[in-house]
Design a protein around this motif. Sequence first.
Motif, PDB file in Angstrom:
ATOM      1  N   ASP A   1       0.742  -1.099   0.031  1.00 25.97           N
ATOM      2  CA  ASP A   1      -0.144  -0.083   0.033  1.00 25.97           C
ATOM      3  C   ASP A   1       0.775   1.244   0.076  1.00 25.97           C
ATOM      4  O   ASP A   1       0.514   2.282   0.074  1.00 25.97           O
ATOM      5  N   SER A   2       2.130   1.100   0.180  1.00 26.75           N
ATOM      6  CA  SER A   2       3.023   2.514   0.260  1.00 26.75           C
ATOM      7  C   SER A   2       4.059   2.121  -0.928  1.00 26.75           C
ATOM      8  O   SER A   2       4.470   1.182  -1.411  1.00 26.75           O
ATOM      9  N   PRO A   3       4.285   3.395  -1.628  1.00 26.43           N
ATOM     10  CA  PRO A   3       4.957   3.697  -2.700  1.00 26.43           C
ATOM     11  C   PRO A   3       6.480   3.425  -2.273  1.00 26.43           C
ATOM     12  O   PRO A   3       7.692   3.489  -3.163  1.00 26.43           O
ATOM     13  N   TYR A   4       6.796   3.288  -0.936  1.00 26.31           N
ATOM     14  CA  TYR A   4       8.175   3.485  -0.462  1.00 26.31           C
ATOM     15  C   TYR A   4       8.661   2.348   0.251  1.00 26.31           C
ATOM     16  O   TYR A   4       7.925   1.587   0.754  1.00 26.31           O
ATOM     17  N   LEU A   5       9.921   2.297   0.435  1.00 29.87           N
ATOM     18  CA  LEU A   5      10.714   0.990   1.078  1.00 29.87           C
ATOM     19  C   LEU A   5      10.672   1.679   2.832  1.00 29.87           C
ATOM     20  O   LEU A   5      10.894   2.810   2.967  1.00 29.87           O
ATOM     21  N   CYS A   6      10.719   0.677   3.836  1.00 27.34           N
ATOM     22  CA  CYS A   6      11.046   0.940   4.962  1.00 27.34           C
ATOM     23  C   CYS A   6      12.430   1.246   5.073  1.00 27.34           C
ATOM     24  O   CYS A   6      13.298   0.796   4.227  1.00 27.34           O
TER      25      CYS A   6
ATOM     26  N   ALA B   1       7.198  -3.034   7.825  1.00 24.01           N
ATOM     27  CA  ALA B   1       5.810  -2.061   7.428  1.00 24.01           C
ATOM     28  C   ALA B   1       4.763  -2.618   8.183  1.00 24.01           C
ATOM     29  O   ALA B   1       4.513  -3.786   8.372  1.00 24.01           O
ATOM     30  N   MET B   2       4.065  -1.566   8.969  1.00 21.78           N
ATOM     31  CA  MET B   2       2.861  -1.694   9.617  1.00 21.78           C
ATOM     32  C   MET B   2       1.630  -1.312   8.745  1.00 21.78           C
ATOM     33  O   MET B   2       0.566  -1.834   8.699  1.00 21.78           O
ATOM     34  N   ASN B   3       1.799  -0.281   8.074  1.00 22.48           N
ATOM     35  CA  ASN B   3       0.938   0.147   7.323  1.00 22.48           C
ATOM     36  C   ASN B   3       1.603   1.183   6.129  1.00 22.48           C
ATOM     37  O   ASN B   3       2.849   1.238   6.112  1.00 22.48           O
ATOM     38  N   ALA B   4       0.913   2.107   5.288  1.00 22.08           N
ATOM     39  CA  ALA B   4       1.389   2.633   4.347  1.00 22.08           C
ATOM     40  C   ALA B   4       2.481   4.036   4.807  1.00 22.08           C
ATOM     41  O   ALA B   4       3.411   4.455   4.166  1.00 22.08           O
ATOM     42  N   ARG B   5       2.365   4.165   6.301  1.00 22.29           N
ATOM     43  CA  ARG B   5       3.104   5.537   6.778  1.00 22.29           C
ATOM     44  C   ARG B   5       3.990   4.956   7.776  1.00 22.29           C
ATOM     45  O   ARG B   5       4.727   5.642   8.261  1.00 22.29           O
ATOM     46  N   LEU B   6       3.780   3.816   8.292  1.00 26.16           N
ATOM     47  CA  LEU B   6       4.761   3.510   9.555  1.00 26.16           C
ATOM     48  C   LEU B   6       5.392   2.182   9.320  1.00 26.16           C
ATOM     49  O   LEU B   6       4.802   1.273   8.905  1.00 26.16           O
ATOM     50  N   CYS B   7       6.512   1.959   9.768  1.00 28.26           N
ATOM     51  CA  CYS B   7       7.323   0.947  10.144  1.00 28.26           C
ATOM     52  C   CYS B   7       7.821   0.736  11.191  1.00 28.26           C
ATOM     53  O   CYS B   7       8.070   2.041  12.062  1.00 28.26           O
ATOM     54  N   ILE B   8       8.189  -0.337  11.974  1.00 29.99           N
ATOM     55  CA  ILE B   8       8.801  -0.293  13.037  1.00 29.99           C
ATOM     56  C   ILE B   8       9.751  -1.471  13.410  1.00 29.99           C
ATOM     57  O   ILE B   8       9.806  -2.349  12.451  1.00 29.99           O
ATOM     58  N   ASP B   9      10.860  -1.270  14.167  1.00 31.50           N
ATOM     59  CA  ASP B   9      11.837  -2.230  14.302  1.00 31.50           C
ATOM     60  C   ASP B   9      11.266  -3.575  14.604  1.00 31.50           C
ATOM     61  O   ASP B   9      10.364  -3.761  15.372  1.00 31.50           O
ATOM     62  N   ILE B  10      12.191  -4.486  14.036  1.00 34.07           N
ATOM     63  CA  ILE B  10      11.864  -5.788  14.216  1.00 34.07           C
ATOM     64  C   ILE B  10      12.397  -6.310  15.758  1.00 34.07           C
ATOM     65  O   ILE B  10      11.851  -7.357  16.066  1.00 34.07           O
TER      66      ILE B  10
ATOM     67  N   VAL C   1      10.011   3.634  15.625  1.00 34.57           N
ATOM     68  CA  VAL C   1       9.075   3.681  14.700  1.00 34.57           C
ATOM     69  C   VAL C   1       9.717   4.519  13.635  1.00 34.57           C
ATOM     70  O   VAL C   1      10.338   5.650  13.962  1.00 34.57           O
ATOM     71  N   PHE C   2       9.659   3.986  12.427  1.00 39.38           N
ATOM     72  CA  PHE C   2      10.027   4.909  11.128  1.00 39.38           C
ATOM     73  C   PHE C   2       8.894   5.270  10.552  1.00 39.38           C
ATOM     74  O   PHE C   2       7.923   4.754   9.976  1.00 39.38           O
ATOM     75  N   GLU C   3       8.687   6.669  10.530  1.00 36.61           N
ATOM     76  CA  GLU C   3       7.363   7.383  10.091  1.00 36.61           C
ATOM     77  C   GLU C   3       7.629   7.856   8.676  1.00 36.61           C
ATOM     78  O   GLU C   3       8.522   8.972   8.772  1.00 36.61           O
ATOM     79  N   ILE C   4       6.877   7.581   7.751  1.00 36.86           N
ATOM     80  CA  ILE C   4       6.881   8.229   6.476  1.00 36.86           C
ATOM     81  C   ILE C   4       6.017   9.301   6.324  1.00 36.86           C
ATOM     82  O   ILE C   4       4.700   9.572   6.618  1.00 36.86           O
ATOM     83  N   ILE C   5       6.629  10.574   6.397  1.00 37.59           N
ATOM     84  CA  ILE C   5       5.903  11.879   6.274  1.00 37.59           C
ATOM     85  C   ILE C   5       5.575  12.332   4.946  1.00 37.59           C
ATOM     86  O   ILE C   5       4.372  12.649   4.606  1.00 37.59           O
ATOM     87  N   ASP C   6       6.183  12.206   4.049  1.00 40.67           N
ATOM     88  CA  ASP C   6       6.084  12.544   2.457  1.00 40.67           C
ATOM     89  C   ASP C   6       6.995  11.726   1.722  1.00 40.67           C
ATOM     90  O   ASP C   6       7.978  11.348   1.619  1.00 40.67           O
TER      91      ASP C   6
END
Length: 266
Positions: free
Chosen positions: A27-32, A38-47, A261-266
């Motif tokens: 659902d996201s155009p970007y890599l984490c 990835a948790m969703n299109a804007r959030l990834c979290i450390d394993i 958390v790695f937050e995708i802002i834009d």
Amino acid sequence: MKQLALFLLLNVLWFAPSHQPIPKNQDSPYLCAANTLAMNARLCIDITEVPGYMYKDYLATAAENESINSPSFKARKPDFDKWKEVFENLNEVEIESKFFESDEFALMPIVGISRKQAEDFCAWRTKMFQAELDKMSKRERAQFPKKFRFRLPTANEWSRMRFLAQEKRMMKQLDKIADGNLKAFKFSKATLMRGNEKISHIYNAKDSKVGFFNLFDNVSEMTSEDGIAVGGSWVSPNTEENYQQTFEYSGPAAWLGFRCVFEIID
């Protein structure tokens, strides 16, 4: 204490996109970022929980601009006095020496730090990942978000890991990452950690469904809300594996760490 430059080196596996083993969310155009899922299109979290070797890298960078005896540098260091609860046969000086001068605690979750220290680490990690992206070609750079940041998760964000389910291929990839780091840091020779009955290495227990490591019984994890932690710890295990359970804390503790958390802002 020996000069930090002698034994602290940046480990680019946590930053360099070329080492990113995890495909992007559909659902996201970007890599984490590296080491996250990835948790969703804007959030990834450390394993995993943030490990000792990464916090040492953070301190190594700080030491390039600050004297290791300066108040500002000392304010970044963990409270090693708290660690005596875990390593009862060592004093504070011995623990600090082993932390800086060996890999004994490299794969231990970093503990004994405050929320402010965790947030400063997140800011540093953001800066370092940006530096790695800036080295990339235009084509490679386009795979990653234009704006992003590492930060502490909210309790609600952390709890939403329960909705994930990893495919068999991804679970094997996570095992490969764990095995690689356990060998790289020669964990088999980490006698203090291997024989410890309280705290475990960051890859000790992988959830069979969501794929993340050490969610409920190693160290509790700070959230963006001051004094509120999630997960579970060697002091207070989350035996029911309740993702929504929270724990209160008042400062640095030997049972308290964090994951980013790695937050995708834009």
